[in-house]
Design a protein around this motif. Structure first.
Motif, PDB file in Angstrom:
ATOM      1  N   GLY A 250      16.504 111.116  36.401  1.00 47.40           N
ATOM      2  CA  GLY A 250      16.963 110.108  37.769  1.00 47.40           C
ATOM      3  C   GLY A 250      16.750 110.830  39.055  1.00 47.40           C
ATOM      4  O   GLY A 250      17.676 111.747  39.020  1.00 47.40           O
ATOM      5  N   ASP A 253      20.179 111.128  40.604  1.00 47.60           N
ATOM      6  CA  ASP A 253      21.403 111.666  39.641  1.00 47.60           C
ATOM      7  C   ASP A 253      22.622 112.292  40.536  1.00 47.60           C
ATOM      8  O   ASP A 253      22.121 113.277  40.994  1.00 47.60           O
ATOM      9  CB  ASP A 253      20.850 112.196  38.544  1.00 47.60           C
ATOM     10  CG  ASP A 253      22.016 112.218  37.390  1.00 47.60           C
ATOM     11  OD1 ASP A 253      23.287 111.980  37.666  1.00 47.60           O
ATOM     12  OD2 ASP A 253      21.665 112.342  36.312  1.00 47.60           O
ATOM     13  N   VAL A 277      12.325 110.028  37.746  1.00 49.44           N
ATOM     14  CA  VAL A 277      12.382 108.672  37.717  1.00 49.44           C
ATOM     15  C   VAL A 277      12.670 108.162  39.150  1.00 49.44           C
ATOM     16  O   VAL A 277      14.048 108.354  39.241  1.00 49.44           O
ATOM     17  CB  VAL A 277      13.107 107.757  36.705  1.00 49.44           C
ATOM     18  CG1 VAL A 277      12.841 106.134  36.924  1.00 49.44           C
ATOM     19  CG2 VAL A 277      12.492 108.383  35.397  1.00 49.44           C
ATOM     20  N   ALA A 280      16.390 106.069  40.317  1.00 47.92           N
ATOM     21  CA  ALA A 280      17.203 105.671  39.305  1.00 47.92           C
ATOM     22  C   ALA A 280      18.382 106.862  39.742  1.00 47.92           C
ATOM     23  O   ALA A 280      17.973 108.153  40.072  1.00 47.92           O
ATOM     24  CB  ALA A 280      16.593 106.035  38.085  1.00 47.92           C
ATOM     25  N   PRO A 284      18.392 106.307  34.109  1.00 51.51           N
ATOM     26  CA  PRO A 284      17.222 106.036  34.366  1.00 51.51           C
ATOM     27  C   PRO A 284      16.495 104.802  33.299  1.00 51.51           C
ATOM     28  O   PRO A 284      15.771 104.176  33.928  1.00 51.51           O
ATOM     29  CB  PRO A 284      16.313 107.177  34.459  1.00 51.51           C
ATOM     30  CG  PRO A 284      16.905 107.894  33.644  1.00 51.51           C
ATOM     31  CD  PRO A 284      18.289 107.870  33.848  1.00 51.51           C
ATOM     32  N   ARG A 288      15.687 101.870  35.678  1.00 53.87           N
ATOM     33  CA  ARG A 288      14.394 101.431  35.987  1.00 53.87           C
ATOM     34  C   ARG A 288      13.672 101.584  34.364  1.00 53.87           C
ATOM     35  O   ARG A 288      12.667 102.282  34.157  1.00 53.87           O
ATOM     36  CB  ARG A 288      13.860 102.613  36.906  1.00 53.87           C
ATOM     37  CG  ARG A 288      14.457 102.838  38.202  1.00 53.87           C
ATOM     38  CD  ARG A 288      13.842 101.463  38.996  1.00 53.87           C
ATOM     39  NE  ARG A 288      14.387 101.458  40.493  1.00 53.87           N
ATOM     40  CZ  ARG A 288      15.553 100.893  40.923  1.00 53.87           C
ATOM     41  NH1 ARG A 288      16.432 100.670  40.102  1.00 53.87           N
ATOM     42  NH2 ARG A 288      15.815 101.409  42.161  1.00 53.87           N
ATOM     43  N   PHE A 292      10.725 103.863  33.194  1.00 55.28           N
ATOM     44  CA  PHE A 292      10.987 104.864  32.210  1.00 55.28           C
ATOM     45  C   PHE A 292      10.041 104.797  30.847  1.00 55.28           C
ATOM     46  O   PHE A 292       9.628 105.771  30.461  1.00 55.28           O
ATOM     47  CB  PHE A 292      12.487 104.460  31.958  1.00 55.28           C
ATOM     48  CG  PHE A 292      13.153 105.679  30.808  1.00 55.28           C
ATOM     49  CD1 PHE A 292      13.579 106.774  31.088  1.00 55.28           C
ATOM     50  CD2 PHE A 292      12.801 105.107  29.295  1.00 55.28           C
ATOM     51  CE1 PHE A 292      14.155 107.662  29.967  1.00 55.28           C
ATOM     52  CE2 PHE A 292      13.500 106.246  28.410  1.00 55.28           C
ATOM     53  CZ  PHE A 292      13.931 107.293  28.806  1.00 55.28           C
TER      54      PHE A 292
END
Length: 307
Positions: A250, A253, A277, A280, A284, A288, A292
């Motif tokens: 992500g 993150d 991603v 996210a 993820p 999403r 993903f």
């Protein structure tokens, strides 16, 4: 407040629940579809249900998707020991064989990703393809924790408190698992999780013994860094990985920083791809799922992914 029981994690859907024994341990697995086996390993503080979207999309793409409650979680056994990455990787490799296969595509998120990286070294014939999600190679994580006190170490500072006995378990399960809900909020991108999702994870974490077992993962990893077993593990993980690898992370993150995970490809000797991603955080595959799944299924469909 009474504790929920294991029936909570047997969520109904277009899948089947069953128990599978591997290495003397009983695992709760959830299965859907037919075709090449994709083994799905969840992270902290979750359980198999984190893969509910992929248990629909992967069978639709022609795969046999199997999500498991890791040792100590959900409806799987909760033994008093065995929370080191060697044992956890042996659990997962044993599950592949118990499911009637010699090898699998292994997708692991968070702690499940660390298990997947470890499997690819300790039992390489079992891992046909590797997909770590929000999970740096263990040596990259170790290096970042030691070298970035204001980066990855700060992002993972919550885990320092997990090294204490008893108190962290109480904090995570008190007031209906409110702290678990806060961790999900803090680690995710905007708009996730909604209240129903958060409540499901909070309640599942309150199943008796889950909190203790889940924290034993963190305790082994933290305490072993300067012990002989941890040094041995770090040395073992120097080996090059020979499974084609797709690493998904992500972009937002805040728990495992993307820059910590980047560079893991140096441990992969064959095809390696890195994908962020957008939008996210640490989850993820849940935050999403459409994006993903598109990345995952497209990569799996390519018989020879380019480096």
């Amino acid at each position: 407040m009474s504790r929920p029981d294991e029936s909570l994690v047997r969520v109904e859907g277009p899948w089947t629940h069953r128990a599978v024994h591997a290495g003397g341990t009983r695992f709760h697995v959830v299965e859907a579809g037919t075709g090449p086996l994709v083994l799905l390993l969840h992270g902290f503080p979750q359980f198999w249900w984190s893969w509910r979207h992929q248990l629909v999309s992967l069978p639709a793409a022609g795969y046999r998707a199997v999500a498991v409650d890791l040792r100590g979680y959900g409806a799987s056994d909760k033994p008093p020991r065995g929370y080191d990455l060697y044992t956890l990787a042996a659990d997962a490799a044993g599950l592949v064989r118990a499911l009637g296969e010699t090898g699998a595509i292994v997708v692991g998120h968070g702690w499940g990703g660390l298990v997947a990286w470890t499997m690819a070294v300790t039992d390489p014939k079992v891992v046909l393809r590797l997909v770590p999600v929000s999970a740096p190679h263990p040596r990259r994580l170790r290096s970042a924790l030691f070298s970035e006190p204001f980066g990855q170490l700060r992002a993972a500072r919550y885990a320092l408190g997990f090294q204490l006995p008893l108190l962290p378990e109480r904090r995570l399960t008190s007031r209906g698992g409110a702290r678990v809900g806060r961790l999900l909020d803090q680690w995710s991108g905007p708009g996730w999780p909604d209240e129903d999702v958060s409540k499901t994870y909070r309640e599942a974490f309150r199943i008796p013994n889950v909190s203790h077992c889940a924290l034993e993962y963190h305790r082994w990893f933290g305490r072993s860094q300067l012990r002989p077993d941890g040094m041995r593990y770090a040395k073992t993980m120097r080996a090059q990985i020979n499974a084609p690898t797709l690493q998904l992370h992500g972009a937002l993150d805040r728990h495992v920083l993307p820059r910590t995970a980047q560079g893991s490809g140096r441990y992969v000797a064959v095809s390696y791809q890195w994908r962020l991603v957008d939008g996210a955080g640490h989850f993820p595959h849940e935050e999403r799922p459409a994006e993903f799944d598109a990345e995952l299924v497209s990569w799996l469909a390519d018989p020879e992914p380019d480096r």
